[in-house]
Design an enzyme around this catalytic site. Structure first.
Site, PDB file in Angstrom:
ATOM      1  N   TYR A  26       7.649 -10.686   0.891  1.00 32.52           N
ATOM      2  CA  TYR A  26       7.318 -10.929  -0.503  1.00 32.52           C
ATOM      3  C   TYR A  26       7.848  -9.808  -1.387  1.00 32.52           C
ATOM      4  O   TYR A  26       8.320  -8.773  -0.889  1.00 32.52           O
ATOM      5  CB  TYR A  26       5.801 -11.100  -0.678  1.00 32.52           C
ATOM      6  N   ARG A  86      15.731  -4.996  -2.172  1.00 31.46           N
ATOM      7  CA  ARG A  86      14.691  -4.765  -1.154  1.00 31.46           C
ATOM      8  C   ARG A  86      14.305  -6.091  -0.488  1.00 31.46           C
ATOM      9  O   ARG A  86      14.058  -6.130   0.718  1.00 31.46           O
ATOM     10  CB  ARG A  86      13.466  -4.083  -1.787  1.00 31.46           C
ATOM     11  N   LYS A 137       8.717  -5.540   3.502  1.00 30.39           N
ATOM     12  CA  LYS A 137       7.611  -5.943   2.624  1.00 30.39           C
ATOM     13  C   LYS A 137       7.079  -7.271   3.174  1.00 30.39           C
ATOM     14  O   LYS A 137       7.370  -8.359   2.661  1.00 30.39           O
ATOM     15  CB  LYS A 137       8.071  -6.034   1.160  1.00 30.39           C
ATOM     16  N   GLU A 143       2.041   6.993   3.052  1.00 30.45           N
ATOM     17  CA  GLU A 143       1.913   6.382   1.723  1.00 30.45           C
ATOM     18  C   GLU A 143       0.461   5.987   1.491  1.00 30.45           C
ATOM     19  O   GLU A 143      -0.422   6.344   2.281  1.00 30.45           O
ATOM     20  CB  GLU A 143       2.852   5.164   1.622  1.00 30.45           C
ATOM     21  N   LEU A 190       7.019   1.870   2.845  1.00 33.29           N
ATOM     22  CA  LEU A 190       7.818   0.941   2.044  1.00 33.29           C
ATOM     23  C   LEU A 190       8.642   1.741   1.033  1.00 33.29           C
ATOM     24  O   LEU A 190       8.090   2.623   0.358  1.00 33.29           O
ATOM     25  CB  LEU A 190       6.893  -0.026   1.296  1.00 33.29           C
TER      26      LEU A 190
HETATM   27  C1  PLP Z   1       2.565  -0.409   1.378  1.00 34.58           C
HETATM   28  C2  PLP Z   1       3.179  -0.207   0.032  1.00 34.58           C
HETATM   29  N1  PLP Z   1       3.818   0.933  -0.235  1.00 34.58           N
HETATM   30  C3  PLP Z   1       4.373   1.173  -1.437  1.00 34.58           C
HETATM   31  C4  PLP Z   1       4.285   0.236  -2.459  1.00 34.58           C
HETATM   32  C5  PLP Z   1       4.907   0.542  -3.812  1.00 34.58           C
HETATM   33  O1  PLP Z   1       6.066  -0.216  -4.002  1.00 34.58           O
HETATM   34  P1  PLP Z   1       6.575  -0.577  -5.490  1.00 34.58           P
HETATM   35  O2  PLP Z   1       6.658   0.693  -6.224  1.00 34.58           O
HETATM   36  O3  PLP Z   1       7.894  -1.189  -5.249  1.00 34.58           O
HETATM   37  O4  PLP Z   1       5.575  -1.515  -6.056  1.00 34.58           O
HETATM   38  C6  PLP Z   1       3.643  -0.975  -2.219  1.00 34.58           C
HETATM   39  C7  PLP Z   1       3.559  -1.975  -3.280  1.00 34.58           C
HETATM   40  O5  PLP Z   1       2.933  -2.985  -3.157  1.00 34.58           O
HETATM   41  C8  PLP Z   1       3.074  -1.218  -0.952  1.00 34.58           C
HETATM   42  O6  PLP Z   1       2.444  -2.363  -0.671  1.00 34.58           O
END
Ligand code: PLP
Length: 286
Positions: free
Chosen positions: A34, A53, A149, A181, A205
């Protein structure tokens, strides 16, 4: 316009009419990926990076991308036009579709299920954001494929629930003594005016917001370093932030029951959040 219109497999439908088979591999196995793309006005933020991505996630799970970049953008525009609102987000998910027999084996002839909806996330409220969030560190027990993702989010749900049970908003995840994270965000630490964030790997991610914040920081003369962050370093951090598309840049004000940055949003955060809001404003008016 009050009706919520979604996109499902090539059609624009009221959400109530959009249905998916119970044999869908997304439902049975969490077999899909997603994206969440913030939208300001009618302008998706960093749409090319999000689509890149998405491509990486699809390649990692051996799925073809059903559309070219321009086709994706055309669908997003159409869906945004058909739904009202200002600060929103596009949610899209692609699963490996339905197959009559429940079997892990990939059936190459299966048609994917492509679903897109507009999330009414609303504008980030600055005074709420500035209040900051309380966190705890939790062992990151997820798999070695966190760069995908994936819609299989049960581990993230469990980790978030552990944080909730500890009475805080979110967890900072630690693998082998190093920060990875948040449960749905990336981490940036500030020490002596420098921003630090862990390198991308199969353990986190690659966040679009993280990259954007680093880029904007550098453009504005704030030094950034991508390197591993030991858990112990968090205790002496000047500031800690969690970044994501929906949360933008959230200051952490407590970690494991101890204050971070005197339990207030720090001075570097204040600079960066203003730069970030300015960037959004320019995008809106572009
Ligand atoms: C596990 C995880 N890490 C990092 C992020 C941050 O990603 P982004 O800045 O692209 O929203 C997300 C966003 O949903 C996430 O689910």
């Amino acid at each position: 316009m009050s009706e919520k219109i979604v996109f499902l497999n090539g059609e624009y439908l009221p959400v109530e009419q959009a249905t998916v088979s119970v044999l869908d591999r997304g439902f049975l196995f969490g077999d899909g990926v997603y994206e969440v793309i913030p939208v300001f006005g009618l302008k998706p933020l960093r749409v090319d990076e999000h689509l890149q991505r998405l491509q990486n996630s699809l390649s990692r799970i051996s799925m073809d991308n059903p559309y070219e970049v321009e086709e994706w953008k055309r669908i997003f525009d159409e869906l945004l036009e058909r739904n009202s609102g200002d600060d929103r987000a596009i949610y899209l998910q692609i699963t490996r579709g339905a197959h009559p027999v429940r079997d892990l084996k990939i059936q190459p002839e299966n048609q994917p299920t492509i679903f897109i909806m507009v999330l009414q996330v609303g504008a980030v409220n600055m005074s709420d954001l500035e209040k900051g969030i309380e966190t705890v560190t939790i062992d990151d027990f997820r798999w070695h494929a966190c760069d995908i993702k994936s819609i299989s989010l049960v581990a993230n749900v469990m980790l978030r629930e552990q944080a909730t049970q500890s009475g805080v908003v979110d967890a900072i995840l630690i693998r082998d003594g190093y920060v990875t994270e948040g449960t749905a965000s990336n981490l940036i630490m500030v020490k002596d005016g420098v921003l630090y964030t862990p390198p991308t790997s199969q353990h986190l991610l690659p966040g679009i917001t993280r990259d954007l914040v680093l880029e904007l920081a550098q453009e504005n003369g704030v030094e950034c370093e991508v390197r591993q962050i030991a858990e112990a370093e968090l205790e002496s951090a000047d500031e800690i932030w969690l970044t994501s598309s929906t949360r933008e840049i959230a200051p952490v004000i407590r970690l494991n029951g101890k204050d971070v940055a005197d339990a207030k949003a720090g001075p570097v955060w204040k600079i960066m959040i203003n730069i970030y809001q300015q960037y959004k404003q320019e995008l809106r008016q572009a």
